[in-house]
Design an enzyme around this catalytic site. Structure first.
Site, PDB file in Angstrom:
ATOM      1  N   LYS A 115       1.157  -1.035   0.002  1.00  0.00           N
ATOM      2  CA  LYS A 115       0.006  -0.128   0.060  1.00  0.00           C
ATOM      3  C   LYS A 115       1.266   1.132  -0.133  1.00  0.00           C
ATOM      4  CE  LYS A 115      -1.765  -0.995   3.636  1.00  0.00           C
ATOM      5  NZ  LYS A 115      -1.097  -1.570   3.488  1.00  0.00           N
TER       6      LYS A 115
ATOM      7  N   ARG B 294      -9.390   1.271   8.692  1.00  0.00           N
ATOM      8  CA  ARG B 294      -8.949  -0.338   8.911  1.00  0.00           C
ATOM      9  C   ARG B 294     -10.342  -0.934   9.778  1.00  0.00           C
ATOM     10  NH1 ARG B 294      -3.362   1.147   8.735  1.00  0.00           N
ATOM     11  NH2 ARG B 294      -1.974  -1.146   9.399  1.00  0.00           N
TER      12      ARG B 294
ATOM     13  N   ARG C 198      12.166  -5.869   4.754  1.00  0.00           N
ATOM     14  CA  ARG C 198      11.230  -4.198   4.950  1.00  0.00           C
ATOM     15  C   ARG C 198      12.338  -3.148   5.035  1.00  0.00           C
ATOM     16  NH1 ARG C 198       5.229  -1.843   4.923  1.00  0.00           N
ATOM     17  NH2 ARG C 198       5.730  -2.753   7.505  1.00  0.00           N
TER      18      ARG C 198
ATOM     19  N   ARG D  75      11.549  -1.522  10.990  1.00  0.00           N
ATOM     20  CA  ARG D  75      10.573  -1.038  11.837  1.00  0.00           C
ATOM     21  C   ARG D  75      10.972  -2.140  12.530  1.00  0.00           C
ATOM     22  NH1 ARG D  75       5.211   0.601   8.385  1.00  0.00           N
ATOM     23  NH2 ARG D  75       4.347  -0.379  10.711  1.00  0.00           N
TER      24      ARG D  75
ATOM     25  N   ARG E 231      -0.383  -8.660  13.326  1.00  0.00           N
ATOM     26  CA  ARG E 231      -0.963  -7.337  12.256  1.00  0.00           C
ATOM     27  C   ARG E 231      -1.523  -8.061  10.915  1.00  0.00           C
ATOM     28  NH1 ARG E 231       4.153  -4.952  11.255  1.00  0.00           N
ATOM     29  NH2 ARG E 231       3.606  -4.104   9.312  1.00  0.00           N
TER      30      ARG E 231
HETATM   31  P1  ADP Z   1       2.028  -1.675   3.176  1.00  0.00           P
HETATM   32  O1  ADP Z   1       1.762  -0.574   3.321  1.00  0.00           O
HETATM   33  O2  ADP Z   1       1.306  -2.671   2.872  1.00  0.00           O
HETATM   34  O3  ADP Z   1       2.757  -2.432   4.469  1.00  0.00           O
HETATM   35  P2  ADP Z   1       4.716  -2.321   1.614  1.00  0.00           P
HETATM   36  O4  ADP Z   1       4.447  -0.659   0.553  1.00  0.00           O
HETATM   37  O5  ADP Z   1       5.288  -1.469   2.871  1.00  0.00           O
HETATM   38  O6  ADP Z   1       3.253  -2.381   2.487  1.00  0.00           O
HETATM   39  O7  ADP Z   1       5.734  -2.724   1.247  1.00  0.00           O
HETATM   40  C1  ADP Z   1       6.097  -4.014   2.059  1.00  0.00           C
HETATM   41  C2  ADP Z   1       7.844  -4.757   1.277  1.00  0.00           C
HETATM   42  O8  ADP Z   1       7.364  -5.203   0.238  1.00  0.00           O
HETATM   43  C3  ADP Z   1       8.169  -3.116   1.148  1.00  0.00           C
HETATM   44  O9  ADP Z   1       9.896  -3.817   1.849  1.00  0.00           O
HETATM   45  C4  ADP Z   1       8.138  -3.160  -0.326  1.00  0.00           C
HETATM   46  O10 ADP Z   1       9.294  -2.745  -1.105  1.00  0.00           O
HETATM   47  C5  ADP Z   1       7.856  -4.801  -1.088  1.00  0.00           C
HETATM   48  N1  ADP Z   1       7.075  -4.365  -2.452  1.00  0.00           N
HETATM   49  C6  ADP Z   1       6.171  -4.001  -2.412  1.00  0.00           C
HETATM   50  N2  ADP Z   1       5.431  -4.196  -3.413  1.00  0.00           N
HETATM   51  C7  ADP Z   1       5.655  -4.868  -4.123  1.00  0.00           C
HETATM   52  C8  ADP Z   1       5.895  -6.131  -5.235  1.00  0.00           C
HETATM   53  N3  ADP Z   1       4.808  -6.032  -5.564  1.00  0.00           N
HETATM   54  N4  ADP Z   1       6.662  -6.682  -5.559  1.00  0.00           N
HETATM   55  C9  ADP Z   1       7.695  -7.101  -4.121  1.00  0.00           C
HETATM   56  N5  ADP Z   1       7.747  -6.256  -3.167  1.00  0.00           N
HETATM   57  C10 ADP Z   1       7.296  -5.494  -2.970  1.00  0.00           C
HETATM   58  P1  AMP Z   2       1.681   0.742   8.762  1.00  0.00           P
HETATM   59  O1  AMP Z   2       1.999   1.576   8.711  1.00  0.00           O
HETATM   60  O2  AMP Z   2       0.165   1.034   8.280  1.00  0.00           O
HETATM   61  O3  AMP Z   2       1.823  -0.686   8.181  1.00  0.00           O
HETATM   62  O4  AMP Z   2       0.567   0.922  10.260  1.00  0.00           O
HETATM   63  C1  AMP Z   2       0.986   0.826  11.836  1.00  0.00           C
HETATM   64  C2  AMP Z   2       0.689   1.322  12.871  1.00  0.00           C
HETATM   65  O5  AMP Z   2      -0.384   1.775  12.979  1.00  0.00           O
HETATM   66  C3  AMP Z   2      -1.068   0.054  12.727  1.00  0.00           C
HETATM   67  O6  AMP Z   2      -0.273  -1.629  12.859  1.00  0.00           O
HETATM   68  C4  AMP Z   2      -1.265  -0.139  13.902  1.00  0.00           C
HETATM   69  O7  AMP Z   2      -0.801   0.343  15.452  1.00  0.00           O
HETATM   70  C5  AMP Z   2      -1.700   1.908  13.962  1.00  0.00           C
HETATM   71  N1  AMP Z   2      -2.711   2.245  12.388  1.00  0.00           N
HETATM   72  C6  AMP Z   2      -1.790   2.908  10.870  1.00  0.00           C
HETATM   73  N2  AMP Z   2      -3.391   3.257  11.409  1.00  0.00           N
HETATM   74  C7  AMP Z   2      -4.376   2.661  11.786  1.00  0.00           C
HETATM   75  C8  AMP Z   2      -5.362   2.551  11.344  1.00  0.00           C
HETATM   76  N3  AMP Z   2      -5.856   3.332  10.862  1.00  0.00           N
HETATM   77  N4  AMP Z   2      -7.035   2.712  12.583  1.00  0.00           N
HETATM   78  C9  AMP Z   2      -5.853   1.864  14.039  1.00  0.00           C
HETATM   79  N5  AMP Z   2      -4.118   1.900  14.180  1.00  0.00           N
HETATM   80  C10 AMP Z   2      -3.486   2.181  13.148  1.00  0.00           C
END
Ligand code: ADP
Ligand code: AMP
Length: 222
Positions: free
Chosen positions: A15, A90, A129, A162, A173
């Protein structure tokens, strides 16, 4: 009227990666609730300290404070033409609150892409990541490595792993996503806004499918 795009999908689906690219392609703001919480954490605000206790356990931060934080953010001038929402809503209560706040701003949700990726891939993605300290740009050790290890290509800041990307927290999660966020899939499907996107494809492929889907939805509703 602002067009808002809600990116749905489990943690690690891509995302953040896609929101950033889509925001650039469409010239829209990118709002990540996770990034907003991490900014509060860095600044050690009261909200940051509260959020940290939930984030470290992989739980959701309570709806009231999350909704208030996002309400303030979508009201800023850079969202007048809309925004890409990444990580919000969420829960069903957050989705209802979003509808209310957009009605007040004469905005609307135009498309809700659901980025689908199986659980075993999520675990591998989050384990590799690397996130940028300054602005939250994301990389992957194998799938999207930075040009210089440990350094953000875009702003030169340090990359870190992270704490909530540790395997035990990732498992929680994903469970929280299934219990609390997955019901939104039906909510947006019933509104005719849901578009399913295969998130297992390479980053550029996913971006191309997303852009097509969003442009089609905006055209259909213009
Ligand atoms: P989210 O925001 O949904 O938690 P991220 O955008 O941070 O996900 O992506 C999670 C991890 O996967 C990151 O390390 C990113 O570089 C990698 N990633 C994202 N999209 C792809 C893809 N299409 N193929 C392989 N790796 C990806
Ligand atoms: P993310 O960066 O989207 O992976 O979010 C990291 C963490 O932030 C999550 O695991 C939650 O603890 C908190 N968080 C982010 N967005 C929300 C939301 N919309 N509602 C509640 N908690 C959130």
């Amino acid at each position: 009227m602002g067009d808002f795009i809600v990116l749905l999908g489990p943690p690690g689906a891509g995302k953040g990666t896609q929101a950033q690219r889509l925001a650039q392609s469409l010239g829209m703001a990118h709002i990540s609730s996770g990034d907003l919480f991490r900014e509060h954490l860095k600044a050690q605000t009261e909200l940051g300290k509260l959020a940290q206790s939930y984030m470290n356990r992989g739980e959701l931060v309570p709806d009231d404070v999350t909704i208030a934080m996002v309400r303030e953010r979508v009201g800023r001038p850079d969202c007048a033409r809309g925004a890409i929402l990444d990580g919000f809503p969420r829960t069903p209560a957050q989705a209802a609150a979003l509808d209310e706040m957009l009605a007040e701003l004469s905005g609307r949700v135009v498309s809700v892409p659901l980025i689908q990726v199986p659980a075993e891939v999520l675990i591998e993605r989050l384990g590799g990541r690397w996130t940028c300290r300054a602005q939250g740009h994301v990389y992957h050790a194998k799938y999207n490595p930075p040009r210089v290890p440990g350094v953000c290509d875009i702003d030169g800041s340090e990359l870190y792993q992270r704490e909530d990307d540790l395997p035990a927290t990732v498992a929680r999660r994903i469970q929280v996503y299934l219990e609390q966020t997955a019901p939104l899939v039906d909510y947006y499907r019933q509104k005719g806004l849901l578009v399913e996107i295969d998130g297992t494809q390479p980053i550029e492929e996913v971006s191309a499918r997303l852009l097509e889907a969003v442009e089609k939805a905006r055209k259909a509703q213009s």
